[in-house]
Design a protein around this motif. Structure first.
Motif, mmCIF file in Angstrom:
data_model
loop_
_atom_site.group_PDB
_atom_site.id
_atom_site.type_symbol
_atom_site.label_atom_id
_atom_site.label_comp_id
_atom_site.label_asym_id
_atom_site.label_seq_id
_atom_site.Cartn_x
_atom_site.Cartn_y
_atom_site.Cartn_z
ATOM 1 N N GLY A 44 7.928 -7.065 -0.006
ATOM 2 C CA GLY A 44 7.099 -6.103 -0.719
ATOM 3 C C GLY A 44 5.780 -5.840 -0.018
ATOM 4 N N TRP A 45 4.767 -5.445 -0.818
ATOM 5 C CA TRP A 45 3.447 -5.082 -0.286
ATOM 6 C C TRP A 45 2.421 -6.099 -0.728
ATOM 7 C CZ3 TRP A 45 -1.427 -4.188 -2.199
ATOM 8 C CH2 TRP A 45 -2.330 -3.556 -1.346
ATOM 9 N N THR A 91 13.950 4.540 1.636
ATOM 10 C CA THR A 91 13.940 3.087 1.796
ATOM 11 C C THR A 91 15.301 2.478 1.475
ATOM 12 O OG1 THR A 91 12.970 2.872 -0.421
ATOM 13 C CG2 THR A 91 11.465 2.893 1.444
ATOM 14 N N ASP A 113 8.741 -7.834 -5.074
ATOM 15 C CA ASP A 113 7.672 -6.845 -5.190
ATOM 16 C C ASP A 113 8.274 -5.459 -4.936
ATOM 17 O OD1 ASP A 113 4.503 -6.568 -5.298
ATOM 18 O OD2 ASP A 113 5.139 -5.405 -3.568
ATOM 19 N N TRP A 114 7.714 -4.635 -4.024
ATOM 20 C CA TRP A 114 8.288 -3.314 -3.752
ATOM 21 C C TRP A 114 9.715 -3.420 -3.230
ATOM 22 C CZ3 TRP A 114 8.422 1.538 -4.824
ATOM 23 C CH2 TRP A 114 7.274 2.245 -5.193
ATOM 24 N N TRP A 162 -2.601 1.976 -8.769
ATOM 25 C CA TRP A 162 -1.680 3.010 -8.261
ATOM 26 C C TRP A 162 -2.440 4.304 -7.975
ATOM 27 C CZ3 TRP A 162 2.964 2.964 -12.232
ATOM 28 C CH2 TRP A 162 3.672 1.761 -12.106
ATOM 29 N N TRP A 243 4.244 4.119 0.169
ATOM 30 C CA TRP A 243 5.263 3.857 -0.857
ATOM 31 C C TRP A 243 4.703 4.220 -2.235
ATOM 32 C CZ3 TRP A 243 9.556 -0.128 -0.359
ATOM 33 C CH2 TRP A 243 9.944 -0.304 0.969
ATOM 34 N N TYR A 244 3.435 3.874 -2.484
ATOM 35 C CA TYR A 244 2.807 4.180 -3.767
ATOM 36 C C TYR A 244 2.605 5.685 -3.938
ATOM 37 C CZ TYR A 244 1.736 -0.791 -4.264
ATOM 38 O OH TYR A 244 1.832 -2.154 -4.384
ATOM 39 N N LEU A 247 5.397 7.564 -6.018
ATOM 40 C CA LEU A 247 5.767 7.101 -7.350
ATOM 41 C C LEU A 247 6.304 8.237 -8.232
ATOM 42 C CD1 LEU A 247 2.837 4.622 -8.025
ATOM 43 C CD2 LEU A 247 5.261 4.028 -8.079
#
Length: 329
Positions: A44-45, A91, A113-114, A162, A243-244, A247
């Motif tokens: 994840g991040w 992804t 996580d992500w 976010w 990535w955020y 959303l």
């Protein structure tokens, strides 16, 4: 063999190796060890394949071929310039293409996580490829009634992290000002420290008031911290932050799977002190996850663990993952 491999113990029936492989029109750096059924580990991040340093040799020793990539935009994997190139379709597509590039047709997939949304959606989108799925710290998808960022705004919330991550360059400037301090702060406190508010106060940024002499947690060695720091000094934070920035777009793209279930064998692991799962929304999703995962084999909440659960409590996470993967064969 690169410098990361020196921090791993020998396990399985092959030594840990690293390489870069072409898949889904990007170059993916990965760590690989063992022989047997394929298991993908998605970080994840703000992490890297190195975050799985305790799991790779253990799962390999249990009879599996373990592959942990630097995910799209992270570490030594390609970081496309286009923000739109970081959706779940991209992804998940990376993981589907990686399985094929590795010469396999099926794999179990694990994400933290992500990486957990990637794993959950990989299982949802391509049950023909992903035979079993485990998610750490982030519950399975529950597509809300509206776009996540719009829902926050409509609820009068304007300072959630976010939202702070949305404007290109803003969070990058803060996080890259002193990468060593950033990584010490983020990994040292996780999302369980009372100081780690997920809401950004004006003028303080996401890190709040970072402290250069903050003590490291026992699970994070100085060499580990140096590895993460050096990697992010080279790559920057833009790729992961993008990535955020997808959303709301992910919400739009996943409309065809509204209410869909993941039927493969599944496992969920989280720390009891992880605010991602202890908050009102996270807690509800934990309680209701069987609606999405009718074949959930275990829901493991590790007492006292925080957000970086596979690094913090490696032995318990390894035991649960290995038992699950063996049973899912």
């Amino acid at each position: 063999m690169d410098v990361a491999t020196k921090s791993f113990k020998q396990g399985g029936n092959a030594m840990l190796t690293s390489r870069t492989i072409s898949a889904n029109d990007i170059e993916i750096f990965l760590l690989e060890q063992g022989e047997g059924p394929l298991v993908l580990l998605c970080h994840g991040w703000p992490e890297l394949s190195y975050s799985w340093r305790h799991q790779i040799p253990a799962i390999a020793a249990a009879g599996f071929r373990v592959v942990a990539p630097d995910m799209r935009g992270f570490g030594r994997t390609s970081a496309p310039a286009d923000i739109l190139a970081y959706s779940l379709f991209d992804t998940v597509g990376d993981m589907v293409a990686l399985v094929a590039a590795l010469g396999e047709k099926r794999a179990a997939i694990v994400g933290h996580d992500w990486g957990a949304p990637v794993a959950w959606h990989a299982a949802l989108f391509r049950p023909d490829v992903f035979s079993a799925v485990a998610g750490l710290s982030v519950p399975p998808p529950s597509r809300g009634r509206g776009r996540p960022l719009k829902t926050l705004r409509d609820g009068g919330i304007t300072n959630f992290y976010w939202q702070y991550f949305q404007a290109p360059g803003v969070a990058e400037a803060e996080l890259e000002r002193d990468v060593g301090l950033t990584m010490r702060t983020l990994l040292g406190r996780g999302f369980s420290d009372a100081a780690a508010s997920l809401f950004v106060e004006d003028g303080k940024g996401f890190l709040g008031n970072p402290c250069a002499d903050r003590p490291r947690p026992d699970w994070l060695g100085e060499a580990d911290l140096s590895y993460f720091t050096e990697a992010y000094q080279k790559s920057g934070f833009r790729g992961g932050l993008n990535w955020y920035r997808n959303l709301d777009r992910n919400w739009e793209l996943t409309a065809p799977w509204q209410g869909a279930q993941i039927h493969q064998p599944s496992l969920f692991i989280a720390g009891s002190k992880d605010s991602v799962v202890t908050g009102l929304i996270g807690g509800k999703r934990i309680a209701d996850m069987e609606r999405v995962l009718p074949n959930l084999k275990r829901k493991l909440i590790i007492e006292g663990a925080g957000h970086w659960v596979q690094q913090e409590r490696a032995a318990e996470v390894n035991a649960a993952l290995i038992a699950f993967l063996r049973a899912a064969q």
